[in-house]
Design a protein around this motif. Structure first.
Motif, PDB file in Angstrom:
ATOM      1  N   LYS A  53       0.791  -1.222   0.000  1.00 13.87           N
ATOM      2  CA  LYS A  53       0.000   0.000   0.000  1.00 13.87           C
ATOM      3  C   LYS A  53       0.828   1.280   0.000  1.00 13.87           C
ATOM      4  N   PRO A  54       2.004   1.311   0.669  1.00 13.20           N
ATOM      5  CA  PRO A  54       2.769   2.566   0.640  1.00 13.20           C
ATOM      6  C   PRO A  54       3.062   3.069  -0.765  1.00 13.20           C
ATOM      7  N   LEU A  68      12.961   1.621   4.250  1.00 14.14           N
ATOM      8  CA  LEU A  68      11.770   2.426   3.994  1.00 14.14           C
ATOM      9  C   LEU A  68      11.227   2.965   5.303  1.00 14.14           C
ATOM     10  N   LYS A  69      11.166   4.263   5.408  1.00 15.31           N
ATOM     11  CA  LYS A  69      10.655   4.912   6.616  1.00 15.31           C
ATOM     12  C   LYS A  69       9.224   5.355   6.369  1.00 15.31           C
ATOM     13  N   LEU A  70       8.307   4.919   7.228  1.00 19.33           N
ATOM     14  CA  LEU A  70       6.881   5.162   7.033  1.00 19.33           C
ATOM     15  C   LEU A  70       6.242   5.771   8.265  1.00 19.33           C
ATOM     16  N   ASP A 113       0.970   4.003   6.496  1.00 18.91           N
ATOM     17  CA  ASP A 113       1.210   3.458   5.162  1.00 18.91           C
ATOM     18  C   ASP A 113       1.778   4.493   4.204  1.00 18.91           C
ATOM     19  N   VAL A 114       2.303   5.596   4.731  1.00 19.21           N
ATOM     20  CA  VAL A 114       2.795   6.678   3.886  1.00 19.21           C
ATOM     21  C   VAL A 114       4.261   6.945   4.192  1.00 19.21           C
ATOM     22  N   THR A 115       5.043   7.150   3.138  1.00 17.91           N
ATOM     23  CA  THR A 115       6.464   7.422   3.346  1.00 17.91           C
ATOM     24  C   THR A 115       6.683   8.791   3.979  1.00 17.91           C
ATOM     25  N   VAL A 116       7.763   8.890   4.725  1.00 19.65           N
ATOM     26  CA  VAL A 116       8.220  10.176   5.249  1.00 19.65           C
ATOM     27  C   VAL A 116       9.655  10.367   4.744  1.00 19.65           C
ATOM     28  N   LYS A 117      10.288  11.440   5.144  1.00 18.31           N
ATOM     29  CA  LYS A 117      11.637  11.768   4.676  1.00 18.31           C
ATOM     30  C   LYS A 117      12.603  10.628   4.977  1.00 18.31           C
ATOM     31  N   PRO A 118      13.377  10.177   3.967  1.00 18.48           N
ATOM     32  CA  PRO A 118      14.333   9.089   4.215  1.00 18.48           C
ATOM     33  C   PRO A 118      15.262   9.417   5.388  1.00 18.48           C
TER      34      PRO A 118
END
Length: 403
Positions: A4-5, A52-54, A57-62
Protein backbone atom coordinates in the motif's frame (compact mmCIF):
# COMPACT_ATOMS: atom_id res chain seq x y z
CA UNK A 1 5.07 -6.23 3.83
CA UNK A 2 2.01 -4.42 2.49
CA UNK A 3 2.40 -2.79 -0.94
CA UNK A 4 0.00 0.00 0.00
CA UNK A 5 2.77 2.57 0.64
CA UNK A 6 3.45 2.63 -3.12
CA UNK A 7 -0.06 3.73 -4.02
CA UNK A 8 -0.51 5.95 -0.96
CA UNK A 9 2.80 7.81 -1.09
CA UNK A 10 3.28 10.58 -3.64
CA UNK A 11 7.01 9.95 -4.10
CA UNK A 12 6.65 6.18 -4.69
CA UNK A 13 3.61 6.66 -6.91
CA UNK A 14 5.57 9.13 -9.03
CA UNK A 15 8.39 6.61 -9.42
CA UNK A 16 5.99 3.87 -10.50
CA UNK A 17 4.18 6.19 -12.90
CA UNK A 18 7.49 7.02 -14.54
CA UNK A 19 8.13 3.34 -15.17
CA UNK A 20 10.35 2.20 -12.29
CA UNK A 21 9.90 -1.39 -11.11
CA UNK A 22 9.29 -1.15 -7.35
CA UNK A 23 8.75 -3.72 -4.64
CA UNK A 24 8.48 -3.47 -0.86
CA UNK A 25 10.06 -6.38 0.99
CA UNK A 26 11.08 -6.73 4.65
CA UNK A 27 10.71 -3.00 5.34
CA UNK A 28 12.92 -2.08 2.38
CA UNK A 29 12.20 -0.43 -0.95
CA UNK A 30 13.62 -2.39 -3.90
CA UNK A 31 14.16 -0.60 -7.20
CA UNK A 32 14.76 -3.27 -9.83
CA UNK A 33 16.34 -3.38 -13.29
CA UNK A 34 18.73 -0.49 -12.72
CA UNK A 35 21.34 -0.53 -15.52
CA UNK A 36 25.00 -0.23 -14.54
CA UNK A 37 28.44 -1.05 -15.94
CA UNK A 38 30.08 -4.21 -14.62
CA UNK A 39 33.66 -5.38 -15.08
CA UNK A 40 34.69 -5.58 -18.71
CA UNK A 41 32.36 -2.72 -19.73
CA UNK A 42 29.39 -5.06 -19.69
CA UNK A 43 26.00 -3.45 -19.01
CA UNK A 44 24.08 -5.40 -16.39
CA UNK A 45 20.99 -4.82 -14.23
CA UNK A 46 21.05 -4.42 -10.49
CA UNK A 47 18.67 -3.61 -7.63
CA UNK A 48 18.81 -0.58 -5.35
CA UNK A 49 17.75 -1.40 -1.78
CA UNK A 50 16.76 1.33 0.68
CA UNK A 51 15.33 1.14 4.21
CA UNK A 52 11.77 2.43 3.99
CA UNK A 53 10.65 4.91 6.62
CA UNK A 54 6.88 5.16 7.03
CA UNK A 55 4.22 6.92 9.07
CA UNK A 56 1.43 4.39 8.85
CA UNK A 57 1.21 3.46 5.16
CA UNK A 58 2.79 6.68 3.89
CA UNK A 59 6.46 7.42 3.35
CA UNK A 60 8.22 10.18 5.25
CA UNK A 61 11.64 11.77 4.68
CA UNK A 62 14.33 9.09 4.21
CA UNK A 63 16.36 8.56 7.35
CA UNK A 64 19.73 8.90 5.63
CA UNK A 65 21.44 9.28 2.28
CA UNK A 66 22.79 5.72 2.10
CA UNK A 67 21.55 3.01 -0.26
CA UNK A 68 22.39 -0.65 -0.75
CA UNK A 69 22.81 -2.52 -4.01
CA UNK A 70 22.38 -6.05 -5.28
CA UNK A 71 24.95 -6.60 -8.03
CA UNK A 72 28.61 -6.07 -8.81
CA UNK A 73 30.34 -2.87 -7.81
CA UNK A 74 29.50 -0.40 -10.63
CA UNK A 75 32.06 1.09 -12.97
CA UNK A 76 32.40 4.04 -15.29
CA UNK A 77 32.26 3.63 -19.05
CA UNK A 78 36.07 3.38 -19.13
CA UNK A 79 35.90 0.35 -16.78
CA UNK A 80 37.22 2.20 -13.70
CA UNK A 81 35.37 1.81 -10.40
CA UNK A 82 32.94 4.55 -9.31
CA UNK A 83 34.92 4.87 -6.08
CA UNK A 84 33.32 8.21 -5.20
CA UNK A 85 30.21 6.44 -3.86
CA UNK A 86 31.87 3.69 -1.79
CA UNK A 87 34.34 0.87 -1.51
CA UNK A 88 34.03 -2.56 -3.10
CA UNK A 89 32.48 -5.00 -0.66
CA UNK A 90 31.65 -8.27 -2.44
CA UNK A 91 30.39 -9.56 0.91
CA UNK A 92 26.72 -10.54 0.78
CA UNK A 93 24.81 -9.19 3.79
CA UNK A 94 21.28 -10.15 4.86
CA UNK A 95 19.11 -7.14 5.76
CA UNK A 96 15.83 -9.02 6.14
CA UNK A 97 13.87 -11.99 4.90
CA UNK A 98 14.47 -12.20 1.16
CA UNK A 99 16.77 -9.15 1.11
CA UNK A 100 20.50 -9.77 0.74
CA UNK A 101 22.73 -6.99 -0.56
CA UNK A 102 26.23 -6.92 -2.09
CA UNK A 103 27.25 -3.27 -1.86
CA UNK A 104 26.52 -0.10 0.09
CA UNK A 105 26.75 3.36 -1.49
CA UNK A 106 26.87 6.87 -0.12
CA UNK A 107 26.01 9.87 -2.28
CA UNK A 108 24.99 12.96 -0.33
CA UNK A 109 22.78 15.52 -2.07
CA UNK A 110 24.04 19.07 -1.84
CA UNK A 111 23.78 21.30 0.08
CA UNK A 112 21.55 19.68 2.75
CA UNK A 113 23.14 16.24 2.81
CA UNK A 114 19.73 14.57 3.08
CA UNK A 115 17.06 13.59 0.57
CA UNK A 116 13.62 15.14 1.03
CA UNK A 117 11.77 12.12 -0.36
CA UNK A 118 12.31 8.73 -1.97
CA UNK A 119 11.75 10.05 -5.48
CA UNK A 120 14.77 12.32 -5.17
CA UNK A 121 16.86 9.61 -3.55
CA UNK A 122 16.05 6.90 -6.10
CA UNK A 123 16.47 9.09 -9.17
CA UNK A 124 19.82 10.41 -7.90
CA UNK A 125 21.30 6.93 -7.52
CA UNK A 126 19.76 5.69 -10.77
CA UNK A 127 21.31 8.64 -12.59
CA UNK A 128 24.74 7.95 -11.12
CA UNK A 129 24.69 4.29 -12.15
CA UNK A 130 22.84 4.41 -15.46
CA UNK A 131 24.60 7.46 -16.94
CA UNK A 132 27.73 5.39 -17.57
CA UNK A 133 25.71 2.45 -18.88
CA UNK A 134 24.04 4.75 -21.42
CA UNK A 135 27.44 5.68 -22.84
CA UNK A 136 27.92 2.03 -23.75
CA UNK A 137 24.28 1.20 -24.62
CA UNK A 138 22.46 4.43 -25.57
CA UNK A 139 18.85 4.41 -24.50
CA UNK A 140 19.20 1.82 -21.75
CA UNK A 141 16.98 2.83 -18.83
CA UNK A 142 15.55 1.73 -15.48
CA UNK A 143 12.11 2.85 -16.62
CA UNK A 144 10.84 -0.41 -18.05
CA UNK A 145 7.14 0.07 -17.31
CA UNK A 146 6.75 -3.54 -16.27
CA UNK A 147 3.14 -4.60 -15.55
CA UNK A 148 2.35 -4.25 -11.85
CA UNK A 149 0.12 -6.91 -10.34
CA UNK A 150 -2.31 -5.83 -7.64
CA UNK A 151 -1.22 -7.14 -4.25
CA UNK A 152 -3.63 -9.09 -2.12
CA UNK A 153 -3.98 -6.16 0.28
CA UNK A 154 -4.82 -3.66 -2.47
CA UNK A 155 -8.39 -2.39 -2.33
CA UNK A 156 -9.11 -2.85 -6.02
CA UNK A 157 -11.19 -4.96 -8.39
CA UNK A 158 -8.35 -4.96 -10.90
CA UNK A 159 -5.77 -7.70 -11.22
CA UNK A 160 -3.07 -5.14 -11.88
CA UNK A 161 -2.67 -1.54 -10.75
CA UNK A 162 -4.61 1.25 -12.49
CA UNK A 163 -1.55 3.30 -13.34
CA UNK A 164 -3.55 5.29 -15.92
CA UNK A 165 -5.46 7.15 -13.19
CA UNK A 166 -2.43 7.75 -11.01
CA UNK A 167 -0.30 8.97 -13.93
CA UNK A 168 -3.05 11.44 -14.84
CA UNK A 169 -3.48 12.38 -11.16
CA UNK A 170 -7.24 11.76 -11.29
CA UNK A 171 -7.37 9.08 -8.62
CA UNK A 172 -9.83 11.04 -6.48
CA UNK A 173 -12.18 11.51 -9.44
CA UNK A 174 -11.91 7.86 -10.47
CA UNK A 175 -12.70 6.82 -6.90
CA UNK A 176 -16.23 8.17 -7.37
CA UNK A 177 -16.92 5.24 -9.69
CA UNK A 178 -15.71 2.78 -7.04
CA UNK A 179 -18.78 3.67 -4.98
CA UNK A 180 -20.98 1.94 -7.59
CA UNK A 181 -21.71 -1.56 -6.34
CA UNK A 182 -23.45 -3.24 -9.28
CA UNK A 183 -23.82 -2.35 -12.96
CA UNK A 184 -26.04 -4.37 -15.32
CA UNK A 185 -25.65 -4.51 -19.09
CA UNK A 186 -28.73 -6.00 -20.71
CA UNK A 187 -27.87 -7.05 -24.25
CA UNK A 188 -24.33 -7.70 -25.45
CA UNK A 189 -24.66 -7.04 -29.15
CA UNK A 190 -22.53 -4.40 -30.82
CA UNK A 191 -23.27 -1.49 -28.48
CA UNK A 192 -23.59 -3.54 -25.30
CA UNK A 193 -20.23 -5.19 -25.81
CA UNK A 194 -18.56 -1.78 -26.17
CA UNK A 195 -20.34 -0.57 -23.03
CA UNK A 196 -18.72 -3.51 -21.25
CA UNK A 197 -15.34 -2.64 -22.72
CA UNK A 198 -15.54 0.86 -21.23
CA UNK A 199 -17.17 0.01 -17.91
CA UNK A 200 -14.72 -2.86 -17.31
CA UNK A 201 -11.93 -0.29 -17.10
CA UNK A 202 -13.64 1.53 -14.21
CA UNK A 203 -13.47 0.45 -10.54
CA UNK A 204 -17.17 -0.48 -10.21
CA UNK A 205 -17.45 -3.45 -7.87
CA UNK A 206 -19.60 -5.76 -9.99
CA UNK A 207 -20.64 -5.93 -13.66
CA UNK A 208 -23.58 -8.22 -14.49
CA UNK A 209 -24.01 -9.39 -18.09
CA UNK A 210 -27.48 -10.39 -19.31
CA UNK A 211 -27.73 -12.05 -22.74
CA UNK A 212 -28.93 -15.45 -23.87
CA UNK A 213 -27.50 -15.34 -27.40
CA UNK A 214 -24.56 -17.21 -28.88
CA UNK A 215 -21.51 -15.28 -30.06
CA UNK A 216 -21.69 -15.79 -33.83
CA UNK A 217 -19.53 -14.79 -36.76
CA UNK A 218 -21.34 -11.52 -37.50
CA UNK A 219 -20.83 -10.48 -33.87
CA UNK A 220 -17.07 -10.53 -34.42
CA UNK A 221 -17.38 -7.57 -36.79
CA UNK A 222 -19.31 -5.33 -34.39
CA UNK A 223 -17.70 -6.10 -31.01
CA UNK A 224 -14.37 -5.25 -29.38
CA UNK A 225 -11.48 -7.65 -29.86
CA UNK A 226 -10.73 -10.24 -32.52
CA UNK A 227 -11.97 -13.80 -31.94
CA UNK A 228 -10.24 -16.63 -33.74
CA UNK A 229 -11.98 -18.94 -36.19
CA UNK A 230 -11.78 -21.74 -33.63
CA UNK A 231 -13.44 -19.55 -31.00
CA UNK A 232 -16.28 -18.75 -33.38
CA UNK A 233 -16.68 -22.41 -34.33
CA UNK A 234 -17.21 -23.26 -30.65
CA UNK A 235 -20.26 -20.93 -30.61
CA UNK A 236 -19.82 -19.68 -27.04
CA UNK A 237 -22.52 -17.69 -25.32
CA UNK A 238 -21.97 -13.95 -25.70
CA UNK A 239 -21.88 -13.28 -21.97
CA UNK A 240 -19.39 -16.08 -21.23
CA UNK A 241 -17.18 -15.18 -24.19
CA UNK A 242 -16.96 -11.52 -23.20
CA UNK A 243 -16.39 -12.34 -19.55
CA UNK A 244 -13.42 -14.44 -20.65
CA UNK A 245 -11.89 -11.39 -22.27
CA UNK A 246 -12.36 -8.88 -19.47
CA UNK A 247 -11.75 -11.14 -16.48
CA UNK A 248 -8.12 -11.08 -17.58
CA UNK A 249 -7.90 -7.56 -16.15
CA UNK A 250 -10.51 -7.45 -13.39
CA UNK A 251 -12.70 -9.35 -10.97
CA UNK A 252 -16.41 -8.96 -10.37
CA UNK A 253 -17.90 -9.92 -13.76
CA UNK A 254 -21.01 -12.09 -13.50
CA UNK A 255 -22.73 -13.95 -16.33
CA UNK A 256 -26.50 -14.38 -16.72
CA UNK A 257 -27.07 -16.46 -19.85
CA UNK A 258 -30.81 -15.76 -19.98
CA UNK A 259 -33.06 -13.14 -21.49
CA UNK A 260 -34.79 -10.89 -18.96
CA UNK A 261 -38.35 -12.08 -18.32
CA UNK A 262 -40.87 -12.14 -15.48
CA UNK A 263 -39.08 -15.09 -13.93
CA UNK A 264 -35.70 -13.38 -13.51
CA UNK A 265 -36.33 -9.64 -13.72
CA UNK A 266 -35.90 -9.32 -9.95
CA UNK A 267 -32.17 -9.81 -10.53
CA UNK A 268 -32.13 -6.21 -11.76
CA UNK A 269 -33.61 -4.94 -8.50
CA UNK A 270 -30.19 -5.27 -6.83
CA UNK A 271 -28.39 -3.16 -9.41
CA UNK A 272 -27.11 0.37 -8.93
CA UNK A 273 -27.41 1.25 -12.61
CA UNK A 274 -28.58 -0.47 -15.78
CA UNK A 275 -27.53 -0.10 -19.43
CA UNK A 276 -30.26 -1.29 -21.81
CA UNK A 277 -28.62 -2.30 -25.09
CA UNK A 278 -31.31 -4.43 -26.69
CA UNK A 279 -34.39 -4.13 -28.88
CA UNK A 280 -37.74 -5.90 -29.05
CA UNK A 281 -41.03 -5.99 -27.20
CA UNK A 282 -39.38 -7.18 -23.95
CA UNK A 283 -37.87 -3.73 -23.54
CA UNK A 284 -41.19 -2.18 -22.49
CA UNK A 285 -41.56 -4.73 -19.69
CA UNK A 286 -37.97 -4.15 -18.53
CA UNK A 287 -38.35 -0.36 -18.57
CA UNK A 288 -41.51 -0.57 -16.50
CA UNK A 289 -39.77 -2.82 -13.97
CA UNK A 290 -36.74 -0.54 -13.72
CA UNK A 291 -39.05 2.39 -13.04
CA UNK A 292 -40.90 0.32 -10.44
CA UNK A 293 -37.58 -0.55 -8.79
CA UNK A 294 -36.61 3.13 -8.77
CA UNK A 295 -33.42 2.46 -10.71
CA UNK A 296 -31.60 4.89 -13.00
CA UNK A 297 -30.86 3.49 -16.44
CA UNK A 298 -29.69 4.40 -19.93
CA UNK A 299 -31.28 3.00 -23.07
CA UNK A 300 -29.31 3.13 -26.31
CA UNK A 301 -30.40 2.72 -29.90
CA UNK A 302 -29.42 3.61 -33.40
CA UNK A 303 -31.14 3.78 -36.75
CA UNK A 304 -28.84 3.49 -39.74
CA UNK A 305 -30.09 3.49 -43.31
CA UNK A 306 -28.65 3.15 -46.79
CA UNK A 307 -29.23 6.15 -49.02
CA UNK A 308 -27.72 6.76 -52.46
CA UNK A 309 -24.74 4.53 -51.80
CA UNK A 310 -23.79 5.72 -48.31
CA UNK A 311 -25.03 5.29 -44.76
CA UNK A 312 -26.85 7.88 -42.68
CA UNK A 313 -28.81 7.77 -39.49
CA UNK A 314 -29.11 8.71 -35.83
CA UNK A 315 -27.63 7.36 -32.62
CA UNK A 316 -29.63 7.78 -29.44
CA UNK A 317 -28.83 7.81 -25.72
CA UNK A 318 -31.89 8.13 -23.47
CA UNK A 319 -31.33 8.47 -19.72
CA UNK A 320 -33.97 7.77 -17.09
CA UNK A 321 -33.53 8.87 -13.48
CA UNK A 322 -35.98 9.61 -10.66
CA UNK A 323 -35.60 13.28 -11.64
CA UNK A 324 -36.79 12.71 -15.22
CA UNK A 325 -38.75 9.75 -16.56
CA UNK A 326 -41.76 11.12 -18.48
CA UNK A 327 -39.80 11.47 -21.71
CA UNK A 328 -38.92 7.78 -22.01
CA UNK A 329 -42.16 6.65 -23.68
CA UNK A 330 -41.76 9.11 -26.54
CA UNK A 331 -38.03 8.56 -26.99
CA UNK A 332 -37.60 4.78 -26.69
CA UNK A 333 -38.84 2.34 -29.29
CA UNK A 334 -40.65 -0.75 -27.99
CA UNK A 335 -41.16 -2.27 -31.42
CA UNK A 336 -40.11 -5.73 -32.61
CA UNK A 337 -38.62 -6.81 -35.94
CA UNK A 338 -42.07 -6.80 -37.55
CA UNK A 339 -42.66 -3.17 -36.67
CA UNK A 340 -39.36 -1.39 -37.07
CA UNK A 341 -38.93 2.35 -36.89
CA UNK A 342 -35.83 4.47 -37.52
CA UNK A 343 -34.13 3.23 -34.37
CA UNK A 344 -34.74 -0.46 -35.10
CA UNK A 345 -33.24 -0.95 -38.58
CA UNK A 346 -30.62 -3.60 -37.98
CA UNK A 347 -27.57 -2.11 -39.71
CA UNK A 348 -24.74 -2.48 -37.21
CA UNK A 349 -21.34 -0.87 -37.74
CA UNK A 350 -18.57 -1.27 -35.17
CA UNK A 351 -17.58 2.39 -35.06
CA UNK A 352 -21.18 3.49 -34.59
CA UNK A 353 -21.72 0.84 -31.92
CA UNK A 354 -18.59 2.08 -30.17
CA UNK A 355 -19.71 5.72 -30.39
CA UNK A 356 -23.20 4.87 -29.11
CA UNK A 357 -21.65 3.03 -26.18
CA UNK A 358 -19.18 5.84 -25.52
CA UNK A 359 -21.92 8.48 -25.36
CA UNK A 360 -23.87 6.28 -22.96
CA UNK A 361 -20.91 5.66 -20.65
CA UNK A 362 -19.97 9.34 -20.69
CA UNK A 363 -23.49 10.21 -19.57
CA UNK A 364 -23.34 7.61 -16.80
CA UNK A 365 -20.03 9.09 -15.64
CA UNK A 366 -21.64 12.53 -15.63
CA UNK A 367 -24.36 11.21 -13.35
CA UNK A 368 -21.61 9.90 -11.05
CA UNK A 369 -19.83 13.27 -10.94
CA UNK A 370 -16.83 12.00 -12.89
CA UNK A 371 -17.43 14.43 -15.76
CA UNK A 372 -18.90 17.92 -15.70
CA UNK A 373 -22.58 18.06 -16.64
CA UNK A 374 -23.77 21.51 -17.65
CA UNK A 375 -26.99 20.61 -19.48
CA UNK A 376 -28.26 17.63 -17.40
CA UNK A 377 -29.83 16.31 -20.60
CA UNK A 378 -31.72 13.02 -20.42
CA UNK A 379 -31.86 12.50 -24.16
CA UNK A 380 -29.01 12.91 -26.64
CA UNK A 381 -28.84 12.19 -30.35
CA UNK A 382 -25.98 12.13 -32.80
CA UNK A 383 -26.79 12.63 -36.48
CA UNK A 384 -24.24 11.04 -38.79
CA UNK A 385 -24.74 13.20 -41.89
CA UNK A 386 -24.46 16.52 -40.10
CA UNK A 387 -22.03 15.32 -37.42
CA UNK A 388 -24.39 16.94 -34.92
CA UNK A 389 -24.98 16.26 -31.23
CA UNK A 390 -28.25 17.45 -29.74
CA UNK A 391 -29.29 17.49 -26.07
CA UNK A 392 -32.93 17.41 -24.97
CA UNK A 393 -35.20 16.55 -22.02
CA UNK A 394 -33.67 18.54 -19.19
CA UNK A 395 -35.34 18.04 -15.77
CA UNK A 396 -37.36 21.05 -14.68
CA UNK A 397 -35.30 21.58 -11.54
CA UNK A 398 -32.12 21.69 -13.68
CA UNK A 399 -33.45 24.26 -16.15
CA UNK A 400 -31.99 27.09 -14.08
CA UNK A 401 -28.55 25.51 -14.08
CA UNK A 402 -28.90 23.48 -10.90
CA UNK A 403 -28.86 19.66 -10.91
Amino acid sequence: MSQKPISRSADLTRLRNEGYDLEIRSDHLLVKDVPYVAAGRIVKRGILVMPLKLAGDVTVKPENHVTHFIGEFPRRADDTLIDTIGNVSNARTKLGEGVEIDQTFSAKPMPSGFYENYYDKVTQYVTILSAYAQKIEPGVTAKGFRPVAAAGDEETVFKYIDTASTRAEIGAVTAKLATVSKIAIVGLGGTGSYVLDLVAKTPVREIHLFDGDDFLQHNAFRSPGAPSLDELAAMPKKAAYLKGIYEKMRNGIFVHEDYICEGNVDALREMSFVFLCMEGTAKKFIVEKLEEFGLPFIDVGMGVYLSEGSLGGILRVTTSTPAQRDHVRKRVSFSDDADRNEYDVNIQIADLNALNATLAVIKWKKLMGFYQDLDFEHHCTYTIGGNMLRNEDVPAEAAGGQP
